[in-house]
Design a protein around this motif. Structure first.
Motif, PDB file in Angstrom:
ATOM      1  N   PRO A 229       0.810  -1.227   0.000  1.00 24.82           N
ATOM      2  CA  PRO A 229       0.000   0.000   0.000  1.00 24.82           C
ATOM      3  C   PRO A 229       0.838   1.269   0.000  1.00 24.82           C
ATOM      4  O   PRO A 229       0.481   2.258  -0.658  1.00 24.82           O
ATOM      5  CB  PRO A 229      -0.814  -0.128   1.295  1.00 24.82           C
ATOM      6  CG  PRO A 229      -0.917  -1.593   1.533  1.00 24.82           C
ATOM      7  CD  PRO A 229       0.405  -2.140   1.074  1.00 24.82           C
ATOM      8  N   ILE A 232       2.211   1.853  -3.460  1.00 22.22           N
ATOM      9  CA  ILE A 232       1.180   2.434  -4.326  1.00 22.22           C
ATOM     10  C   ILE A 232       1.092   3.940  -4.095  1.00 22.22           C
ATOM     11  O   ILE A 232       0.978   4.724  -5.049  1.00 22.22           O
ATOM     12  CB  ILE A 232      -0.170   1.748  -4.075  1.00 22.22           C
ATOM     13  CG1 ILE A 232      -0.121   0.302  -4.576  1.00 22.22           C
ATOM     14  CG2 ILE A 232      -1.306   2.501  -4.765  1.00 22.22           C
ATOM     15  CD1 ILE A 232      -1.377  -0.483  -4.269  1.00 22.22           C
ATOM     16  N   THR A 245      -1.706   1.501 -10.513  1.00 21.41           N
ATOM     17  CA  THR A 245      -2.841   0.658 -10.881  1.00 21.41           C
ATOM     18  C   THR A 245      -2.407  -0.775 -11.152  1.00 21.41           C
ATOM     19  O   THR A 245      -3.092  -1.727 -10.772  1.00 21.41           O
ATOM     20  CB  THR A 245      -3.550   1.232 -12.123  1.00 21.41           C
ATOM     21  OG1 THR A 245      -3.919   2.589 -11.875  1.00 21.41           O
ATOM     22  CG2 THR A 245      -4.799   0.432 -12.454  1.00 21.41           C
ATOM     23  N   GLY A 248      -1.925  -2.436  -7.902  1.00 22.60           N
ATOM     24  CA  GLY A 248      -3.230  -2.692  -7.300  1.00 22.60           C
ATOM     25  C   GLY A 248      -3.932  -3.882  -7.933  1.00 22.60           C
ATOM     26  O   GLY A 248      -4.555  -4.687  -7.232  1.00 22.60           O
TER      27      GLY A 248
END
Length: 272
Positions: A229, A232, A245, A248
């Motif tokens: 996380p 990202i 993306t 993710g």
């Protein structure tokens, strides 16, 4: 002649319609949008992003610590649920209420508290530093943070199932000469295992995506203590939206496969 009674809530068609609409707005459409946006990448570009050493290190760290934390909570949470259900003692309700504290406590507050506790100059971290051991800013600290955050998922899943198991079954097994481990193996375990797998899956899923409580105690060193996380967020700060993306999408696919496997295992155990 039998009469049809009016349902308490609207009929199947209306309730199914509401369910599909809300799921579409909150789950399906956002996830589909992520896949559509990631489709701008070719397969080679996607593979290059997700196979980068920094991404793979963060992937191993996030999934590995989440898995270990879920396993630890599988043991700790079962013991907590057993004590809360099987025993009556002063302060029991207070402890029962404190189990839900990670739900109400902001994750950033939890991360700051854990960092202050386990940092090299913290209340507990200083003793670990004296023996040459580091807790904060290592995978150990990340695992402890995830154990703290995900504990209620296991306890609250197992607790009602354990409360529904009559004590008379254990007493009858003892009267028939069963040893404690035999009582647990043949009476308690078959009833608790589906709930245990559910709690494990919930804790594991929460641990993979946990952010607030981890970033403070992790240290966020790329390749060492950087979680997915956070990676990202780094990609987004660098305006690398396609890279964020792609990571993710990779997290989503792997998480879905693992949770699907756990759910299939849970159904198999329940039928057996």
């Amino acid at each position: 002649m039998l009469r049809r009674t009016s349902p308490v809530i609207p009929g199947f068609g209306l309730t199914l319609g509401y369910t599909l609409v809300y799921l579409s707005l909150l789950v399906f459409i956002p996830l589909a949008g992520m896949f559509v946006y990631a489709a701008q990448l070719t397969w080679s570009e996607f593979y290059t992003i997700v196979s980068a050493p920094r991404v793979l290190a963060a992937f191993k760290l996030s999934f590995g610590t989440a898995f270990i934390a879920a396993l630890l909570n599988g043991v700790i949470g079962t013991l907590f649920a057993w004590v809360l259900v099987r025993y009556r003692f002063p302060g029991r309700k207070i402890i029962d209420a404190m189990i839900d504290l990670p739900f109400a406590l902001p994750t950033a507050v939890a991360g700051i508290a854990l960092t202050a506790l386990y940092a090299p100059n913290g209340w507990l971290g200083q003793f670990a530093a004296d023996i040459g051991m580091s807790i904060a800013y290592t995978p150990i600290g990340i695992t402890l943070a995830l154990v703290f955050v995900t504990l209620p998922f296991v306890v609250r899943t197992i607790q009602p199932v354990l409360a529904d198991i009559p004590r008379e079954l254990e007493e009858a097994a003892a009267c028939l000469g069963a040893r404690p481990w035999q009582t647990f193996r043949y009476i308690l375990l078959p009833a608790l295992l589906p709930a245990w797998l559910t709690g494990f899956a919930l804790a594991f899923a929460r641990g993979i995506g946990e952010y607030g409580s981890v970033i403070f105690i992790a240290g966020n060193m790329p390749g060492k203590t950087e979680i997915l996380p956070l990676l990202i967020m780094v990609k987004l700060d660098q305006y690398d939206y396609l890279g964020a993306t792609a990571i993710g999408v990779m997290m989503l696919i792997v998480s879905f496969i693992l949770l699907l496997f756990i759910n299939l295992l849970q159904r198999y155990v329940a039928k057996g």
